[in-house]
Design an enzyme around this catalytic site. Structure first.
Site, mmCIF file in Angstrom:
data_model
loop_
_atom_site.group_PDB
_atom_site.id
_atom_site.type_symbol
_atom_site.label_atom_id
_atom_site.label_comp_id
_atom_site.label_asym_id
_atom_site.label_seq_id
_atom_site.Cartn_x
_atom_site.Cartn_y
_atom_site.Cartn_z
ATOM 1 N N GLY A 118 -3.169 -4.032 -2.104
ATOM 2 C CA GLY A 118 -4.393 -4.809 -2.039
ATOM 3 C C GLY A 118 -4.170 -6.258 -1.676
ATOM 4 O O GLY A 118 -5.058 -6.916 -1.125
ATOM 5 N N ASP A 137 -9.320 -10.772 -3.976
ATOM 6 C CA ASP A 137 -9.231 -11.762 -2.905
ATOM 7 C C ASP A 137 -7.931 -11.655 -2.114
ATOM 8 O O ASP A 137 -7.754 -12.350 -1.105
ATOM 9 C CB ASP A 137 -9.413 -13.179 -3.454
ATOM 10 C CG ASP A 137 -8.393 -13.545 -4.530
ATOM 11 O OD1 ASP A 137 -7.327 -12.909 -4.611
ATOM 12 O OD2 ASP A 137 -8.676 -14.484 -5.314
ATOM 13 N N ASP A 179 2.872 4.067 -9.448
ATOM 14 C CA ASP A 179 2.952 3.285 -8.209
ATOM 15 C C ASP A 179 3.945 2.132 -8.331
ATOM 16 O O ASP A 179 4.214 1.441 -7.341
ATOM 17 C CB ASP A 179 1.570 2.766 -7.802
ATOM 18 C CG ASP A 179 0.900 1.969 -8.902
ATOM 19 O OD1 ASP A 179 0.610 2.555 -9.951
ATOM 20 O OD2 ASP A 179 0.661 0.760 -8.713
#
Length: 451
Positions: A58, A91, A218
């Site tokens: 991300g 963000d 992960d």
């Protein structure tokens, strides 16, 4: 910018160039080298036991691969470089403190001999990032043998594309275990190799008192390297239930739970590999079970060998003698909340009878004296002990002191801490505070993942 000049040279990159304008732009992802094709990687994962079918990078970007000075293929990876297709509502940015935490802890782990991703640079962006308050932004440039994770295989399996799963398996073998690429059952060979690598890795975490804090699938690599230093910490007082992560309210990833959690994660890898382990589902399950059954004996062997080294004892002693000795020591340490690092380093001075430094850490002095008498009778080697037990680790109060100062614009405390922990076995005058336990005023410690 903090730049790891020895690592840069190892990668074949000029530290002087990396400090130029173009070099800085490269380190934060604003200058893409010719031939590079940066990607945000997709992966799934179990986070605190709950399955998410699509996570992915991300706020991270795989910039590309380089061949280092030793002929090894290494990933160059950015953390905090901006939003990706997997950013969801985030963000995509990172702030200075957590990136510096990963830098200092990962470099300390490397100096301790623990397999780990490395930190090449932390570069301030000059941009403020909203978290609880406005904080200075930064990008971490990370180096790894790859960023393949258990979650990578979970994602491939979730697509139902067996061909994709086979290609990923073949790629992982070629990248990390090329000696196994020609095996009759590549998926089984990969599973067995990852089981062994993780058994060894987690044993090394336990031996140095490291608490990862967020052992989601992960965050478990196929290579056997430690990755993603978020809410991590080194244990001060010995406590199997030690938890430092603010989000681990149930203690799932407590210090003492790390071996069984690693085994649990490996079961998830085995599940993902079932379609390529064997055409017959029952036979695939049997093969997976056999491979997974090796984890506990491999972990126990690695941990026991490491404890013998910490105690200055050779591996020729009978297990019937050493196993109770180790177990009894662990049982003594917990009630006294013995400082884990200080105790083992001080213990070498007790070989010749000067045991007050180590002895004074225990509440039950008579019990420690009886244990020490048994231990000394086995003729421990104090020099071997000093080679196995560090003086300096990134102690939590010093890490926080360094990060607070850096966030305020003073990098001096960070640089001094980094200097101490990257030569952890060499006791040096003037560095006494880096070997000392936290003051009582420091209180209970909690870390945060940085997002």
């Amino acid at each position: 910018m903090i730049l790891n000049e020895p690592l840069a040279a190892e990668l074949g990159w000029s530290p002087a160039y990396l400090r130029t304008g173009d070099g800085v732009r490269l380190l934060i992802g604003n200058l893409i080298p010719d031939g590079a094709a940066p990607v945000a990687q997709a992966y799934a994962g179990h986070q605190f036991g709950g399955y998410s079918p699509l996570l992915g990078d991300g706020r991270a970007l795989l910039l590309g691969e380089v061949v280092d000075a030793h002929g090894r293929l290494r990933d160059i990876h950015l953390k905090g470089s901006g939003r990706t297709p997997f950013a969801r509502a985030g963000d995509g940015l990172a702030v200075l403190g957590p990136m510096l935490r990963e830098y200092v802890v990962s470099e300390a782990m490397d100096a301790l001999g623990v397999p780990t991703t490395r930190s090449l640079a932390v570069t301030a962006t000059g941009r403020t990032v909203p978290r609880e308050t406005m904080l200075p932004g930064a990008v971490l440039t990370r180096v790894a043998s790859s960023h393949l994770r258990v979650g990578s295989f979970q994602y491939a399996a979730s697509t139902g594309d067996v061909g994709l799963l086979r290609r990923l398996t073949s790629h992982a073998l070629d990248r990390h275990y090329p000696q196994l690429s020609g095996m009759d059952n590549p998926a089984l060979a990969l599973l067995e190799a990852v089981v062994a690598a993780q058994a060894s890795l987690v044993a090394q975490w336990m031996l140095v008192g490291f608490v990862h804090g967020v052992m989601n699938t992960d965050n478990m690599t196929i290579s056997g390297e430690t990755i993603d230093y978020g809410p991590c910490a080194f244990m001060d007082a010995f406590d199997p239930a030690a938890v430092y992560s603010s989000i681990d309210t149930g203690g799932r990833y407590a210090f003492g739970n790390q071996p069984p959690v690693a085994e649990w994660n490996l079961v998830r890898l085995a599940e993902a590999l079932l379609p390529v382990l064997h055409d017959e589902p029952d036979e695939a399950v049997t093969l997976a079970g056999k491979a997974l059954g090796a984890f506990r004996p491999q972990y126990n062997a690695a941990w026991s060998a490491g404890m013998l080294a910490k105690l200055g004892l050779g591996d020729t002693l009978a297990e019937t003698v050493t196993a109770p000795l180790i177990a009894d020591l662990v049982a003594l340490m917990a009630p006294s909340r013995v400082d884990y690092t200080s105790f083992f380093r001080a213990l070498s001075t007790a070989v010749d009878g000067d045991g007050e430094r180590a002895r004074g850490l225990f509440l039950d002095l008579a019990a420690f004296d009886a244990w020490a008498q048994r231990w000394r009778a086995l003729d421990p080697d104090p020099q071997a002990m000093d080679a196995a037990n560090p003086v300096y680790i990134p102690r939590n109060h010093l890490v926080e002191e360094a990060l607070d100062a850096a966030t305020a614009g003073d990098m001096g405390p960070f640089e001094r801490l980094l200097d101490a922990v990257t030569a952890p076995y060499d006791e040096r005058p003037g560095l006494e505070r880096y070997a000392a336990a936290a003051p009582d005023s420091f209180g209970a410690y909690r870390t945060y993942c940085g997002t």
